[in-house]
Write an enzyme that holds these catalytic residues in place. Structure first.
Site, PDB file in Angstrom:
ATOM      1  N   GLU A   1      -2.257  -3.964  -1.754  1.00  0.00           N
ATOM      2  CA  GLU A   1      -2.373  -2.573  -1.288  1.00  0.00           C
ATOM      3  C   GLU A   1      -1.151  -2.075  -0.530  1.00  0.00           C
ATOM      4  O   GLU A   1      -0.807  -0.900  -0.593  1.00  0.00           O
ATOM      5  CB  GLU A   1      -3.612  -2.409  -0.403  1.00  0.00           C
ATOM      6  CG  GLU A   1      -4.933  -2.438  -1.161  1.00  0.00           C
ATOM      7  CD  GLU A   1      -5.536  -3.825  -1.305  1.00  0.00           C
ATOM      8  OE1 GLU A   1      -4.791  -4.824  -1.182  1.00  0.00           O
ATOM      9  OE2 GLU A   1      -6.748  -3.911  -1.557  1.00  0.00           O
TER      10      GLU A   1
ATOM     11  N   ALA B   1      -8.615  -1.037  -7.416  1.00  0.00           N
ATOM     12  CA  ALA B   1      -9.276   0.265  -7.296  1.00  0.00           C
ATOM     13  C   ALA B   1      -8.562   1.240  -8.230  1.00  0.00           C
ATOM     14  O   ALA B   1      -7.516   0.929  -8.785  1.00  0.00           O
ATOM     15  CB  ALA B   1      -9.192   0.752  -5.858  1.00  0.00           C
TER      16      ALA B   1
ATOM     17  N   GLY C   1      -9.094  -4.094  -4.728  1.00  0.00           N
ATOM     18  CA  GLY C   1     -10.543  -3.938  -4.777  1.00  0.00           C
ATOM     19  C   GLY C   1     -11.205  -5.014  -5.626  1.00  0.00           C
ATOM     20  O   GLY C   1     -12.384  -5.338  -5.426  1.00  0.00           O
TER      21      GLY C   1
ATOM     22  N   GLU D   1     -11.517  -7.920  -3.363  1.00  0.00           N
ATOM     23  CA  GLU D   1     -12.516  -7.569  -2.339  1.00  0.00           C
ATOM     24  C   GLU D   1     -13.933  -7.705  -2.891  1.00  0.00           C
ATOM     25  O   GLU D   1     -14.833  -8.211  -2.214  1.00  0.00           O
ATOM     26  CB  GLU D   1     -12.244  -6.143  -1.833  1.00  0.00           C
ATOM     27  CG  GLU D   1     -11.039  -6.115  -0.903  1.00  0.00           C
ATOM     28  CD  GLU D   1     -10.216  -4.835  -0.998  1.00  0.00           C
ATOM     29  OE1 GLU D   1     -10.770  -3.781  -1.341  1.00  0.00           O
ATOM     30  OE2 GLU D   1      -8.996  -4.916  -0.733  1.00  0.00           O
TER      31      GLU D   1
END
Ligand code: NAI
Length: 706
Positions: free
Chosen positions: A133, A68, A110, A113
């Protein structure tokens, strides 16, 4: 999102009956605003196109989606951004046509994910995937904690989400996270895979529940225990475990809600703020006034080191680990053998533990030339001196290398506290001299203080910056003052630790209070590790203000030969496993010393221990900043996080002071000044100024000082 932006960041194309969706957001295809929207739109487009049978999702450039966009987490719009990530991930999973994700480089956070929301995954043999994370004080969002256990099983998911280490392609395949490893061209392999499964209905990760039923509760208990030991004080790893556990107890939709709740708590909490700050602080260190990206740097291909002791040997390893050959010179055969044997032993240990192959070890050793002469030093691009910490000895070495080094060779000293200008003066080219203060063990520790002398040329700083990056380390610029930044501050911290035991705290109380605060080790345990003689010498260089109280026990420990772990005893006793044990003899020595010096003994709270030591760091850090010896508060924090075991989740001493509130820090320091004397505790003027202006260290040094 305007069409133009989507087209720039996510490309849609057709290859016969296949849609290929390519993320194009260099350098690492982060999920910056526009990418999630573009991805969702591209999936929609593919689904609307009757001729498309399957969709391949791939990244352009060197990697799949590396994560991300961390910049977005700190903004007021974070909620909107997170919603866009969730929408994109849902669009991928909801796609009526099968989505095949093709991974190369890294699929992290991300990125993984997004990949797990795809219906199939293929991976390049060299790629890695992970959920890092927790390193930012967060947990995987966008369904990471719910989809990963469904693919990889609960144990693997807990390990990856709670500890953050990436896994390589082979392991990802074995765990069930990916379906195939592609040798050769990834896009071609992914398209071939897509043709094989085209026509089949999507296999949605959210529906794969086989691996989460009857999860063994012991997995969660063991992981929580491990977090408490290995990641002391950190909340995100525990939240990550809770979230994965939720996957085993709740429906997928409820699990997502639980994950979002836990993610929100982490994002709003102080630890993620500190860790995200630290993430950006590390990236800010290379912004150096007077050094532009256009400043030319010399190419470093060959290095030479003088001194094969603790530091010289470690530095040699750091160089050859990065593929740079080194000559290493000693003053006697015996010292040379000792040094090279130690290097060999270190590598052998790495081979034994599986971190290095035997052939890699041999290759690295082959890059090292141990010698007693200056042979080849005239061809070295950099010469690093790592001899005894003694000014005349170092000056003599610099005179010798000045006589033979080529004009563009960088001349570096690894001194931990001596005056760089005094050392440079021994040469005819002080502009080529710089301090490169590596930390021990130099092959492992990431920090290097780059000490600029009065005459150091910008090109030399630029070269050092590029070199340190090549070594995989972090270089922070420090001014040329006694102890530079890190050791100058550690003096104050260590001094207070000693005063506290003289005033009545036990050695164990002092160590424990700072361990509980989150430091990697207690201050007196650090003295014992580094060596009490070394710590005494560092303190001597820095000196104390005239008339100030002096530590009384340390010189006695040194005189008794209690130098620390290396002699089996120091502030503590050490058993054969190097475990510290309380030593009644030290307690008695401290008590007697305090009594004869007339020091009043009292009960001291852990809070006072922490404040005296840590606010001591802050006050000295403030002086270093106002003197311009550090470019910015965050540089000081990086030094403490990477070189001194300060807990990342507190952001570093200066950031910690900001979170406490500058007025509160100032009030406490003023209180210490009243109780323990102005000479040691006079508040730094910068502290008063910030308190008056209602500013923080971080705000005040947004613009680096030059
Ligand atoms: P050390 O005592 O382990 O090694 C010094 C080596 O230099 C010895 O092997 C000695 O034989 C050799 N030597 C001395 N004079 C020489 C000469 N003229 N030519 C060739 N070799 C010579 O010392 P250590 O710990 O490696 O420290 C070296 C430097 O690094 C010092 O300036 C020290 O302050 C600094 N430093 C040490 C750290 C530590 O934790 N030990 C951390 C950071 C810096």
């Amino acid at each position: 999102m305007p069409e133009r932006v989507i087209q720039q960041l996510v490309r849609f194309e057709r290859d016969q009956n296949m849609a290929i969706v390519t993320i194009e957001n260099p350098p690492v295809n982060a999920l910056s605003p526009g990418v999630p929207e573009g991805l969702a739109a591209a999936i929609e487009q593919a689904n609307a196109d009757a001729e498309v049978h399957a969709i391949v999702l791939i990244g352009s450039g060197r990697t799949f989606i590396a994560g991300a966009d961390v910049n977005e987490f700190g903004k007021a719009t974070a909620g909107h951004y997170l919603a866009s990530l969730t929408a994109a991930v849902n669009a991928v999973e909801d796609s009526a046509k099968p989505v095949i994700v093709a991974i190369h480089g890294s699929a992290l956070g991300g990125g993984l994910e997004t990949a797990m929301a795809g219906h199939y995954r293929v991976i390049a043999a060299s790629a890695q995937v992970g959920q890092p994370e927790v390193k930012l004080g967060l947990i995987p969002g966008s369904g990471g904690t719910q989809r990963l256990p469904r693919l990889a099983g609960v144990a693997k998911a807990v390990e990856m989400c709670a500890f953050g280490a990436p896994v390589k392609a082979q392991e990802a395949l074995a765990a069930g996270m990916v379906d195939r490893i592609i040798e050769g061209d990834l896009r071609t392999g992914a398209l071939a895979f897509a043709r094989e499964i085209a026509g089949q209905p999507p296999r949605r990760t959210r529906d794969l529940n086989g691996k989460i039923v009857n999860a063994d509760p012991a997995i969660f208990a063991a992981a929580r225990e491990q977090v408490r030991k290995k990641m002391r004080g950190q909340t995100a790893p525990l939240a990550a475990i809770d979230a994965v556990e939720a996957a085993t107890k709740l429906s997928f939709a409820e699990g997502l809600e639980r994950e979002a709740e836990l993610f929100g708590e982490c994002l709003r909490g102080p630890q993620s703020r500190a860790l995200i700050y630290a993430f950006f602080a590390e990236r800010a260190v290379t912004k150096i006034p007077g050094i532009a990206t256009s400043t030319p740097a010399y190419d470093i291909r060959r290095a030479a080191i003088i001194g094969a002791g603790t530091m010289g040997g470690g530095i040699a390893m750091a160089f050859v680990n990065a593929g740079i050959s080194v000559s290493i010179k000693e003053s006697s055969q015996e010292a040379l053998d000792r040094g090279t044997n130690q290097i060999r032993r270190n590598y052998a240990q790495a081979v034994k533990s599986g971190r290095l192959t035997q052939s890699a070890m041999e290759q690295r050793l082959a890059l090292i030339t141990p010698q007693l002469t200056f042979d080849g030093f005239d061809a070295a691009d950099i010469i690093i001196e790592a001899v005894f910490e003694n000014l005349p000895v170092k000056q003599q070495v610099f005179r010798e290398i000045d006589a033979l080094a080529k004009p563009e060779s960088v001349l570096a000293t690894n001194t931990s506290s001596l005056d760089i200008d005094q050392i440079a003066k021994a040469t005819s080219r002080p502009e080529m001299v710089i301090g490169l203060h590596f930390f021990s063990p130099a092959n492992i520790m990431r920090l290097v203080e780059m000490v600029r002398g009065k005459h150091t040329r910008p090109e030399v700083v630029a070269t050092a910056t590029a070199l340190i990056k090549k070594l995989g380390k972090i270089g922070v610029v420090a001014g040329n003052c006694p102890g530079f930044i890190g050791n100058r501050m550690i003096n104050v911290y260590g001094r207070e630790a000693q005063f506290l035991v003289e005033e009545g705290a036990s050695v164990e109380d002092v160590n424990q209070a700072l361990l509980d605060f989150g430091m990697a080790m207690g201050p007196l345990a650090m003295f014992d590790l580094v060596g009490n003689d070394v710590m005494r010498d560092i303190a001597e260089v820095a000196g104390l203000p005239a008339g100030a109280r002096r530590p009384l026990v340390l010189p006695q420990l040194c005189a008794l030969g209690r130098l620390g772990q290396k002699t089996g005893s120091g502030w503590s006793r050490y058993n054969d496993e190097r475990k510290a044990l309380p030593d009644p003899a030290v307690a008695e020595l401290i008590e007697n010393t305090a009594r004869s010096a007339g020091i009043q003994r009292r009960v001291i709270s852990p809070e006072e221990i922490i404040d005296r030591c840590v606010l001591g760091l802050v006050n000295e850090g403030a002086r270093i900043l106002e003197e311009g010896m550090a470019l910015r508060a965050s540089d000081i924090d990086v030094i403490y996080l990477t070189g001194y075991g300060f807990p990342g989740w507190r952001g570093g001493p200066m950031f910690y002071a900001d979170t406490l509130g500058i007025p509160r820090v100032l009030a406490r320091i003023e209180e210490f000044a009243r109780r323990h004397g102005e000479a040691l505790w006079n508040p730094a003027p910068l502290l008063r100024q910030l308190a008056a202006q209602k500013q923080t260290f971080t705000q005040a040094s947004d613009q680096p000082r030059s």
